[in-house]
Design an enzyme around this catalytic site. Structure first.
Site, mmCIF file in Angstrom:
data_model
loop_
_atom_site.group_PDB
_atom_site.id
_atom_site.type_symbol
_atom_site.label_atom_id
_atom_site.label_comp_id
_atom_site.label_asym_id
_atom_site.label_seq_id
_atom_site.Cartn_x
_atom_site.Cartn_y
_atom_site.Cartn_z
ATOM 1 N N GLN A 1 43.909 34.885 45.165
ATOM 2 C CA GLN A 1 43.059 35.720 44.296
ATOM 3 C C GLN A 1 42.140 34.905 43.396
ATOM 4 O O GLN A 1 41.229 35.467 42.785
ATOM 5 C CB GLN A 1 43.926 36.655 43.437
ATOM 6 C CG GLN A 1 44.643 37.715 44.264
ATOM 7 C CD GLN A 1 45.449 38.640 43.384
ATOM 8 O OE1 GLN A 1 46.577 38.337 43.037
ATOM 9 N NE2 GLN A 1 44.864 39.756 42.986
ATOM 10 N N HIS B 1 50.240 39.104 49.370
ATOM 11 C CA HIS B 1 48.929 38.433 49.280
ATOM 12 C C HIS B 1 48.925 37.124 50.072
ATOM 13 O O HIS B 1 47.904 36.739 50.638
ATOM 14 C CB HIS B 1 48.588 38.100 47.823
ATOM 15 C CG HIS B 1 47.868 39.189 47.084
ATOM 16 N ND1 HIS B 1 46.608 39.622 47.433
ATOM 17 C CD2 HIS B 1 48.205 39.908 45.989
ATOM 18 C CE1 HIS B 1 46.213 40.568 46.578
ATOM 19 N NE2 HIS B 1 47.167 40.775 45.694
ATOM 20 N N GLY C 1 50.666 40.445 37.949
ATOM 21 C CA GLY C 1 50.889 39.335 38.854
ATOM 22 C C GLY C 1 49.593 38.838 39.462
ATOM 23 O O GLY C 1 48.572 39.549 39.463
ATOM 24 N N HIS D 1 54.424 42.585 46.144
ATOM 25 C CA HIS D 1 52.960 42.710 46.182
ATOM 26 C C HIS D 1 52.309 41.327 46.255
ATOM 27 O O HIS D 1 51.422 41.089 47.088
ATOM 28 C CB HIS D 1 52.502 43.473 44.925
ATOM 29 C CG HIS D 1 51.027 43.604 44.746
ATOM 30 N ND1 HIS D 1 50.390 44.832 44.687
ATOM 31 C CD2 HIS D 1 50.040 42.681 44.611
ATOM 32 C CE1 HIS D 1 49.094 44.640 44.534
ATOM 33 N NE2 HIS D 1 48.847 43.352 44.474
ATOM 34 N N GLU D 2 52.771 40.400 45.402
ATOM 35 C CA GLU D 2 52.146 39.063 45.366
ATOM 36 C C GLU D 2 52.452 38.264 46.632
ATOM 37 O O GLU D 2 51.584 37.557 47.145
ATOM 38 C CB GLU D 2 52.594 38.280 44.127
ATOM 39 C CG GLU D 2 52.252 38.921 42.789
ATOM 40 C CD GLU D 2 50.829 39.429 42.677
ATOM 41 O OE1 GLU D 2 49.911 38.832 43.267
ATOM 42 O OE2 GLU D 2 50.623 40.452 42.004
ATOM 43 N N CYS E 1 45.653 46.431 41.874
ATOM 44 C CA CYS E 1 45.502 45.007 42.190
ATOM 45 C C CYS E 1 44.254 44.492 41.493
ATOM 46 O O CYS E 1 43.211 45.152 41.533
ATOM 47 C CB CYS E 1 45.372 44.839 43.702
ATOM 48 S SG CYS E 1 45.156 43.134 44.224
ATOM 49 N N LEU E 2 44.363 43.314 40.896
ATOM 50 C CA LEU E 2 43.202 42.745 40.201
ATOM 51 C C LEU E 2 42.042 42.483 41.159
ATOM 52 O O LEU E 2 40.888 42.420 40.743
ATOM 53 C CB LEU E 2 43.597 41.444 39.488
ATOM 54 C CG LEU E 2 44.594 41.603 38.324
ATOM 55 C CD1 LEU E 2 45.063 40.238 37.849
ATOM 56 C CD2 LEU E 2 43.975 42.389 37.177
HETATM 57 ZN ZN LIG Z 1 47.155 42.147 44.206
#
Ligand SMILES: [Zn+2]
Length: 150
Positions: free
Chosen positions: A51, A134, A46, A130-131, A88-89
């Site tokens: 991000q 963000h 995701g 999670h997203e 997480c990226l």
């Molecule tokens: Zn993340």
């Protein structure tokens, strides 16, 4: 196709409350396309718009080969809880155990401006939580019970 550089922890944009999208216009469609390209290039589950440095309430998630694109996503119901390891990226080389609701009901607009309303469980529920975190400036390391360096 446009693959963006993923913003990493420490960047201000990851800590801002992302702004609601007022209108699903061509620039939002382009943002979605770029987010999907970036997600696929990074081989992630995701991605949230902050991000890639864009403080807007837009997320993309791909679970079990199904792609979800959501604008202004909102979690309406949460049920149950389970713990699993997340990454997480934007936070390279760190994973952590995070407790999330097991089942959620989510609403959001798709790229055609239509309102989606659906239930999610398992990895999809976890990835969406999670997203959506963000978009509030919350990172998984803030809510993890324990983190690990990998
Ligand atoms: Zn993340």
């Amino acid at each position: 196709m446009a693959v963006y550089q993923i913003v990493e922890i420490g960047a201000e944009v990851l800590r801002e409350k992302a702004k609601e999208v007022k209108e699903v216009n061509p620039s939002i469609i382009k943002l979605l396309d770029n987010m999907v390209d970036t997600l696929f290039a990074a081989d992630g589950v995701g991605l949230a718009a902050p991000q890639i440095g864009v403080s807007k309430r837009v997320v993309v998630v791909k679970v079990d080969e199904v792609l979800f694109e959501l604008i202004n996503p909102v979690i309406l119901e949460k049920e149950g809880a389970n713990s699993a390891e997340e990454g997480c990226l934007s936070i390279p080389n760190i994973t952590g155990d995070v407790v999330r609701a097991a089942r959620i009901r989510v609403q959001g607009l798709n790229r055609n401006g239509q309102l989606l309303d659906f239930q999610a469980e398992r990895l999809l529920a976890r990835a969406l939580q999670h997203e959506i975190d963000h978009l509030e400036g919350i990172l998984f390391v803030d809510v993890a019970k324990k983190t690990y360096r990998s």
